[in-house]
Design an enzyme around this catalytic site. Structure first.
Site, PDB file in Angstrom:
ATOM      1  N   GLU A 194     -14.188  -3.599   3.198  1.00 26.12           N
ATOM      2  CA  GLU A 194     -15.167  -3.128   4.244  1.00 26.12           C
ATOM      3  C   GLU A 194     -16.385  -3.737   4.395  1.00 26.12           C
ATOM      4  OE1 GLU A 194     -13.162  -1.197   5.955  1.00 26.12           O
ATOM      5  OE2 GLU A 194     -11.846  -0.579   4.245  1.00 26.12           O
ATOM      6  N   HIS A 241     -15.845  -6.711   6.745  1.00 22.85           N
ATOM      7  CA  HIS A 241     -15.546  -6.532   8.042  1.00 22.85           C
ATOM      8  C   HIS A 241     -16.799  -6.226   8.864  1.00 22.85           C
ATOM      9  CE1 HIS A 241     -11.613  -5.617   8.692  1.00 22.85           C
ATOM     10  NE2 HIS A 241     -11.276  -4.394   8.003  1.00 22.85           N
TER      11      HIS A 241
HETATM   12  N1  BES Z   1     -10.041  -0.782   9.453  1.00 21.47           N
HETATM   13  C1  BES Z   1      -9.228  -0.399   8.231  1.00 21.47           C
HETATM   14  C2  BES Z   1      -9.148   1.260   8.612  1.00 21.47           C
HETATM   15  C3  BES Z   1      -7.941   1.474   9.122  1.00 21.47           C
HETATM   16  C4  BES Z   1      -6.691   1.530   8.644  1.00 21.47           C
HETATM   17  C5  BES Z   1      -8.122   1.853  10.641  1.00 21.47           C
HETATM   18  C6  BES Z   1      -5.563   2.127   9.571  1.00 21.47           C
HETATM   19  C7  BES Z   1      -7.200   2.228  11.542  1.00 21.47           C
HETATM   20  C8  BES Z   1      -5.856   2.351  10.964  1.00 21.47           C
HETATM   21  C9  BES Z   1      -9.925  -0.426   7.006  1.00 21.47           C
HETATM   22  O1  BES Z   1     -11.092  -1.952   7.043  1.00 21.47           O
HETATM   23  C10 BES Z   1      -8.855  -0.804   6.015  1.00 21.47           C
HETATM   24  O2  BES Z   1      -8.118  -1.738   6.156  1.00 21.47           O
HETATM   25  N2  BES Z   1      -8.657  -0.037   5.175  1.00 21.47           N
HETATM   26  C11 BES Z   1      -7.655   0.016   4.321  1.00 21.47           C
HETATM   27  C12 BES Z   1      -8.314  -0.178   2.743  1.00 21.47           C
HETATM   28  C13 BES Z   1      -8.437  -1.580   2.599  1.00 21.47           C
HETATM   29  C14 BES Z   1      -8.884  -1.715   1.051  1.00 21.47           C
HETATM   30  C15 BES Z   1      -6.974  -2.415   2.413  1.00 21.47           C
HETATM   31  C16 BES Z   1      -6.777   1.319   4.314  1.00 21.47           C
HETATM   32  O3  BES Z   1      -7.341   2.329   4.525  1.00 21.47           O
HETATM   33  O4  BES Z   1      -5.604   1.237   3.816  1.00 21.47           O
HETATM   34 ZN    ZN Z   2      -9.691  -3.527   6.930  1.00 22.60          ZN
END
Ligand code: BES
Ligand code: ZN
Length: 936
Positions: free
Chosen positions: A346, A349
């Site tokens: 995060e 990002h």
């Molecule tokens: N930007 C995503 C959150 C997200 C996930 C938004 C799905 C919309 C739909 C965030 O940065 C992300 O990738 N979160 C992952 C966790 C990460 C460690 C891979 C998640 O939520 O699975």
């Molecule tokens: Zn992500």
């Protein structure tokens, strides 16, 4: 009343083209109503002739009535004359639309008509006076909404205190298209604007948003208003606010950014690890990207109801509790690694995504692929002891699994409506994206890669980028200005470090990278020897379609990759390199080499098949001297061999021979890779009725891995890698009914029961011990009780997994019912629970039936393209392997055709089961023969 001007613009490829044409000014419409006005815009994407510059957003959420009132004043710039402002809004009651000129004078003395287009989640405000090109105006809207019961928009969450009191909080999740559910806005990633937000709350709550509070005003005795500082320019999906009664811990980074971790008051003790990681990671990225984090603060908050893992809102990152909180008493080595990885993801990002955003969702991988890859770079640099690089291989395996089925998609794929956009958050954007970047970094060298992305980040800060912009920044071309400033452009001497340029090979980075991002699939390189030539041939690797199938040729047609090939041979320790840009090719090797291993350290995104005895030589090498190859190379060989079985290029016997060296293996990753394939076969067989074969395979696995199983201790000691191995090996051994393992686990569980849950078990083995204990009624009930009272989400996850492994179907049904209710087992954990039940041989059918029966409710709770819905479809069917099961799936998908046809996930699930069916038909006999001759 509304009349929808639906043309066929959407659906055609013209929907992708930017449109700056504005509807003709329609003068003279009656302002008394909207009766004679028709919606002026027919496309999914907003017109580009009005650009938002600044939002003043005021919100008043009522946590008792669960409703929100708000107003927004958006400063807009008009690019071409029009009477209409079209923007997004979903489920909002809009009242009082007005337009003001740049001096804040009203353009009309009447309230303006607002038309709705629910299908496109848009509204249009009609202004009787023409808004002139080049001018700025203010659009002012008042609105009301419900605090939603789902996991996006501005939604309600709650938690229970130790004394049993329920506390409510309100939080946001906007990505990708839910900002429009919280306030009217231009909800597309390219419409970047500044935000000035104020939030009303009661005195016992706090309000948080992207920026720090500038001032707080007391409006009434019991009503406060927090005014937040104006944000930097950013996309709507990154806006966030939370109203809650949480507590926090804080510290400051070396460049002065205030970092705070927020959690429910009783969980505050679990926030310290996250604070340490966040501070260290922000410091790391500021150096790595050579750009300061631009906001004065960064908050990380654990939200009790959270659908995904975490969300990178600028300055206010929201997390699922298990992704942020670390409880030294109950969190395992893997839990700790996960928290570290999610924080690193995060925070990456904040640069990749927040500072520089993809122009449109089709290139989501520029956000997610980078963030996934930066997880590894950052955690490896900061916490080398966590050995995060060992997990990078899983990224490759996950990507290949998806990409070797025809239902895969190119990294950059069209996505227009919210369901399609949601579905972009998948293995292809994340894992294949990261693999392609990893390959590119190896190809260009670390220095060139880093300086290229630094250039990209600088050049596109506060703006948006396409793939091409990335390739241009990474390619060895400097503009005169860049070069003389010497800042973000690498010099000739650095470029010379690029091994390929050094070798004098021509490189066209865009052409090369387009073959990885614009076409789907993963290549298979077949290698054979002819004297001193190594002959190479590339094709698309397909798992569920054989060359004998008539569609094979069509599926291969036109596929070609530019593959940065690397290899090692028995006679040299250096890595040989060659860029393969044609279907067939050859390279020189010395005549006397005994073996060749292609794709060194698995840095490239391609599979390899060795003809002419090449596999035998490698099998021999592993048996004689496996450490002649790196652990990545060994793992890669194992993975490769098992992939090729499905296609018939290698027999199951040959793959099993290749791993026959494993009793000598001491490294966690190749061991678990080999074990994983046998376990997967076992799990598939276990769900069929051939008990004899299942038993034979079980005996073989236990005998084959006897050495490593017996070596394990029941403790948390050792390196993270050793702990990971221990946890996996003992979990499998108990699952397979290995008597010594069951005995220790039973004893530990009894001790735990007798201590009334106060005894600390080894954290890495808790789940295994609980799973053994959950097999009897008393144990299961005790676990359910502990689940209900526990304050540690990681602990609860372990308990849930154990309860889900029960062989008693009435208990499994009880769990599914609890998950449906959403009280004891929260809805956020429903898809995980269903997955846990589905992997249990007694639960597979129950889980699938559950999804079919409750489909309507599930789609309402979790959006159609959401991770949860996709996971429910794919995980409940993952181990189906019979034509009857395939037919059952097809008939269910037919019954929900309208929804199913919008989803890629249904086709992924079908392709996967087709592959399983094919595997069974082709390999079951061979596996039986092999076991019969090897397990006497
Ligand atoms: N930007 C995503 C959150 C997200 C996930 C938004 C799905 C919309 C739909 C965030 O940065 C992300 O990738 N979160 C992952 C966790 C990460 C460690 C891979 C998640 O939520 O699975
Ligand atoms: Zn992500």
């Amino acid at each position: 009343m509304l009349s929808l001007l639906q043309t066929s613009v959407f659906r055609s490829s013209s929907a992708h083209q930017a449109s700056t044409t504005s509807p003709h000014p329609t003068g003279g419409a009656s302002s008394s109503g909207t009766a004679d006005l028709s919606f002026p815009w027919s496309r999914q994407r907003l017109p580009k002739y009005i650009v938002p510059l600044h939002y003043h957003l005021q919100l008043h959420p009522n946590l008792t009535a669960l409703s929100v009132t708000g107003s927004v004043r958006i400063q807009i710039e008009v690019k071409s004359d029009t009477n209409w402002v079209v923007l997004h809004s979903k489920g909002l009651q809009i009242s009082n639309a007005t337009l003001l000129d740049h001096k804040l004078a009203h353009l009309s003395d009447q309230v303006l008509p607002v038309l709705h287009h629910p299908g496109h989640e848009q509204v249009a405000v009609f202004c009787p006076r023409v808004l002139s090109s080049g001018q700025k105006y203010f659009l002012q809207l008042q609105f009301g909404a419900e605090l939603t019961e789902v996991f996006n928009g501005f939604y309600k969450s709650s938690y229970k205190t130790g004394s049993g009191e329920t506390r409510v909080l309100a939080s946001t999740h906007f990505e990708p298209t839910s900002a429009r559910k919280a306030f009217p806005c231009f909800d597309e990633p390219s419409f970047k604007a500044n935000y000035t937000i104020s939030i009303r709350r009661s005195p016992e709550h706090i309000a948080l948003s992207n920026m720090p509070i500038e001032k707080t005003v007391r409006l009434k005795v019991d009503l406060m208003e927090d005014h937040f500082a104006t944000s930097v320019k950013m996309s709507t999906y990154l806006v966030a606010f939370v109203v809650c009664d949480f507590r926090s811990v804080s510290a400051t980074t070396s460049s002065g950014v205030q970092v705070s971790i927020y959690a429910a008051p009783e969980k505050i003790e679990q926030t310290h690890y996250a604070l340490e990681v966040a501070i260290k990671t922000l410091d790391f990225y500021e150096k790595y990207f050579n750009i300061y984090y631009p906001l004065p603060k960064q908050d990380l908050i654990a939200i009790p109801d959270f659908e995904s893992g975490a969300m990178e809102n600028w300055g206010l990152i929201t997390y699922r509790e298990t992704s942020l909180l670390y409880d030294p008493l109950t969190s395992s080595a893997t839990d700790k690694l996960w928290v570290t990885i999610v924080i690193a993801h995060e925070l990456a990002h904040q640069w990749f995504g927040n500072l520089v955003t993809m122009v449109w969702w089709n290139d989501l991988w520029l956000n997610e692929g980078f963030a996934r890859y930066m997880e590894y770079i950052a955690v490896e640099a900061m916490y080398p002891e966590l050995r995060v690089e060992e997990y990078l291989l899983n990224t490759y395996f996950a990507a290949v699994a998806r990409d070797s089925l025809n239902s895969s998609r190119p990294i950059s794929s069209p996505a227009e409506n919210p369901t399609q956009i949601e579905e972009m958050f998948d293995i292809v954007s994340y894992d294949k994206g990261a693999c392609v970047l990893h390959m590119l970094r190896h190809f260009l060298t670390d220095e060139v890669f880093q300086s290229g992305i630094v250039r990209y980040l600088h050049k596109f800060s506060y703006s948006n980028a396409h793939n091409q912009d990335l390739w241009d920044s990474l390619a060895n071309t400097c503009s005169g200005d860049d070069f003389t400033s010497g800042k973000f452009c690498y010099s000739g001497s650095q470029a010379a470090k690029n091994a390929y340029l050094f070798a004098g090979e021509h490189m066209n980075l865009t052409a090369m990278m387009n073959t990885w991002t614009l076409q789907k699939g993963v290549p298979l390189v077949t290698v054979s020897r002819k004297g001193s030539r190594l002959l190479l041939r590339q094709e698309r690797f397909l798992k569920a379609v054989l060359p004998s199938n008539p569609v094979w040729a069509t599926l291969q047609h036109g596929y070609l990759w530019h593959i940065p090939l690397t290899f090692k041979t028995s006679t040299s320790s250096t890595v040989h390199r060659h860029l393969m840009v044609t279907k067939t090719d050859s390279v020189h090797v010395e005549e006397e080499v005994r073996w060749v291993k292609v794709n060194t350290d698995m840095a490239g995104y391609y599979l390899v098949h060795y003809e002419d005895g090449g596999w035998d030589q490698l099998t021999h090498l592993l048996r004689e001297n496996h450490t002649a190859l790196s652990y990545q190379d060994r793992t890669h060989l194992i993975h490769n061999a098992f992939q090729l079985i499905v296609t018939g290029k290698l027999s199951i016997g040959e793959a099993l021979d290749l791993i026959s060296y494993l009793p000598l293996e001491t490294h966690t990753v190749p061991l678990l890779e080999g074990l994983g394939f046998l376990e997967a076969y076992y799990k598939m067989l276990e769900k069929r009725t051939d008990h004899d074969l299942t038993l034979k395979l079980r005996t073989h696995i236990l005998r084959f891995f006897r050495g490593v199983i017996d070596q394990q201790t029941w403790s948390d000691q050792g390196s993270v890698s050793e702990r990971h191995l221990r946890s996996e090996v003992l979990s499998l051994a108990c699952d397979l009914g290995h008597a010594p393992c069951l005995q220790v686990a039973n004893q530990s569980f009894e001790d735990w029961l007798r201590s009334k849950g106060t005894l600390s078990l080894p954290t890495d083995l808790t789940e295994t011990i609980y799973s053994v204990g959950a097999q009897d009624d008393q144990g299961w009930e005790a676990l359910l009780h502990t689940y209900t009272v526990s304050h540690s989400e990681t602990h609860k996850r372990k308990i849930l997994s154990a309860m889900g492994s029960s062989r008693d179907t009435s208990k499994l049904n009880r769990l599914l019912e609890l998950a449906l209710k959403g009280e004891v087992i929260r809805h956020q954990d429903l898809s995980t629970l269903v997955y846990m039940v589905a992997r249990n041989p007694q639960g597979q059918r129950l889980a699938w039936d559950f999804v079919k029966k409750n489909w309507g409710m599930l789609v309402q709770k979790f959006q159609l393209g959401s991770f949860c819905i996709r996971s429910l479809i794919v995980s409940t069917t993952a181990q189906f392997s019979s034509p009857e099961e395939l037919a059952d799936m097809q008939s269910f998908f037919k019954s929900i055709e309208e929804q199913a046809s919008q989803l890629r996930a249904t086709q992924i699930a079908l392709d996967n089961v087709e592959k399983n069916v094919m595997w069974m038909q082709r390999n079951l006999g061979a596996l039986r023969d092999w076991l019969n001759t090897h397990t006497q």
